[in-house]
Design an enzyme around this catalytic site. Sequence first.
Site, PDB file in Angstrom:
ATOM      1  N   GLU A   1     125.657 -20.438  33.704  1.00  0.00           N
ATOM      2  CA  GLU A   1     126.277 -19.190  33.245  1.00  0.00           C
ATOM      3  C   GLU A   1     127.725 -19.097  33.714  1.00  0.00           C
ATOM      4  O   GLU A   1     128.617 -18.659  32.973  1.00  0.00           O
ATOM      5  CB  GLU A   1     125.520 -17.970  33.792  1.00  0.00           C
ATOM      6  CG  GLU A   1     124.044 -17.899  33.431  1.00  0.00           C
ATOM      7  CD  GLU A   1     123.156 -18.568  34.480  1.00  0.00           C
ATOM      8  OE1 GLU A   1     123.524 -19.664  34.965  1.00  0.00           O
ATOM      9  OE2 GLU A   1     122.109 -18.002  34.802  1.00  0.00           O
TER      10      GLU A   1
ATOM     11  N   ALA B   1      99.416 -64.443  29.633  1.00  0.00           N
ATOM     12  CA  ALA B   1      98.408 -64.944  30.568  1.00  0.00           C
ATOM     13  C   ALA B   1      99.043 -65.693  31.745  1.00  0.00           C
ATOM     14  O   ALA B   1      98.518 -65.684  32.857  1.00  0.00           O
ATOM     15  CB  ALA B   1      97.419 -65.854  29.829  1.00  0.00           C
TER      16      ALA B   1
ATOM     17  N   SER C   1     106.676 -61.876  31.524  1.00  0.00           N
ATOM     18  CA  SER C   1     106.675 -60.556  30.898  1.00  0.00           C
ATOM     19  C   SER C   1     108.066 -60.084  30.495  1.00  0.00           C
ATOM     20  O   SER C   1     108.230 -58.969  30.020  1.00  0.00           O
ATOM     21  CB  SER C   1     106.068 -59.535  31.858  1.00  0.00           C
ATOM     22  OG  SER C   1     106.856 -59.440  33.012  1.00  0.00           O
TER      23      SER C   1
ATOM     24  N   GLY D   1     103.217 -51.268  37.806  1.00  0.00           N
ATOM     25  CA  GLY D   1     102.509 -51.842  36.675  1.00  0.00           C
ATOM     26  C   GLY D   1     101.187 -51.149  36.407  1.00  0.00           C
ATOM     27  O   GLY D   1     101.010 -49.983  36.733  1.00  0.00           O
TER      28      GLY D   1
ATOM     29  N   LEU E   1      99.316 -49.171  39.322  1.00  0.00           N
ATOM     30  CA  LEU E   1      99.993 -47.930  39.693  1.00  0.00           C
ATOM     31  C   LEU E   1      99.808 -46.873  38.593  1.00  0.00           C
ATOM     32  O   LEU E   1      99.498 -45.713  38.868  1.00  0.00           O
ATOM     33  CB  LEU E   1     101.478 -48.201  39.931  1.00  0.00           C
ATOM     34  CG  LEU E   1     102.294 -47.055  40.526  1.00  0.00           C
ATOM     35  CD1 LEU E   1     101.845 -46.759  41.956  1.00  0.00           C
ATOM     36  CD2 LEU E   1     103.783 -47.383  40.509  1.00  0.00           C
TER      37      LEU E   1
HETATM   38 ZN    ZN Z   1     122.679 -18.834  38.909  1.00  0.00          ZN
END
Ligand code: ZN
Length: 353
Positions: free
Chosen positions: A57, A169, A173, A275, A278
């Site tokens: 603002e 495999a 990657s 990966g 996780l």
């Molecule tokens: Zn504020």
Amino acid sequence: MTVTPVESQAMARARALGESVLGTTSPNPAVGAVILDADGTPVGEGATAPPGGPHAEVAALAQAGEGARGGSAVVTLEPCAHTGRTGPCADALIAAGVARVVVAVPEPSELAGGGAERLRAAGIDVELGVQRAEAEAGALAAWLTGVRKHRPFVVWKVAATLDGRVAAADGSSRWITGELARAAVHRLRATCDAVVVGSGTALTDDPQLTVRDTDGRIFGRQPLRVVVDRRGRLPATARVLDDAAPTHVSRASGPRELLAELFDRDVRRVLVEGGPTLAAAFLRNGLVDEAVVHLAPTLLGAGPSLVGDLGISTITDALSLAVVDVTRLGGDVQLRLRPTRHTGGRESADGGS
Ligand code: ZN
């Protein structure tokens, strides 16, 4: 609710402004603001500066100058009434002489609340809840998750082949997806405060986890790189430990503990990049708020799946996600998804065999 088409347009612009600073404002919310003069012409706009800088603002009022007098302020979050590191925005709006304030999301925390009340007490017309759902799902989602759940908002990102493999495999990657998808990952990282991988990914892929532009130049502001490495397997030579960005090596025993650690470091939006183990841990615990999946139109037929064991053995227990949007990225496809609940009892497409 009475909102003019001009105010409605200004709110859409304010939401876009908020999204443009996502990843740079934490622990503060990514807010956008537009000032309309008395005739409804936009005369100022702003978004939250990094912590310690002006709120949206105040930035928008600075641009509007005298144009704000008798006009309207259109803001994605209720203006603050508390004196933090910067003065209260409600007071700045009163001083600027705005006649009306249009707000998307009412302030949810006790600490900063009361802005609308203060504005109304000063004779300003305040409209709350305009495009609220859109604003809550947009740039404010991360901060709102922090307020409501006391943890960061979690985005899970994964790149896979059409058959859901994240590696071949033999373990290779690299470059599953094309250049445009990889560039999108860098843009996604830039909207996050931290990027998390497991030690398995850090060991096999040795990613640097930085944000770079399409020319490979490193961005000025980098998210915190996080490696979950409970057993201390990460070698000192790992690229994630270089000096390109800050790094946190976590010994947390689970996603909740990890998220608490990150929350304490002012992280409000986390990208979980892998990966499969996780990712599965986050999904099993209901800790994924959004999924970004990049699918390459290739098949491997073997290799690790994009997510590990979720503990689901029957179709009625499937974890359901709703598609938010689908985008083509060159030859690849990006899906953005939000988990719904476990469907429990939903019939399968073929009538439930
Ligand atoms: Zn504020």
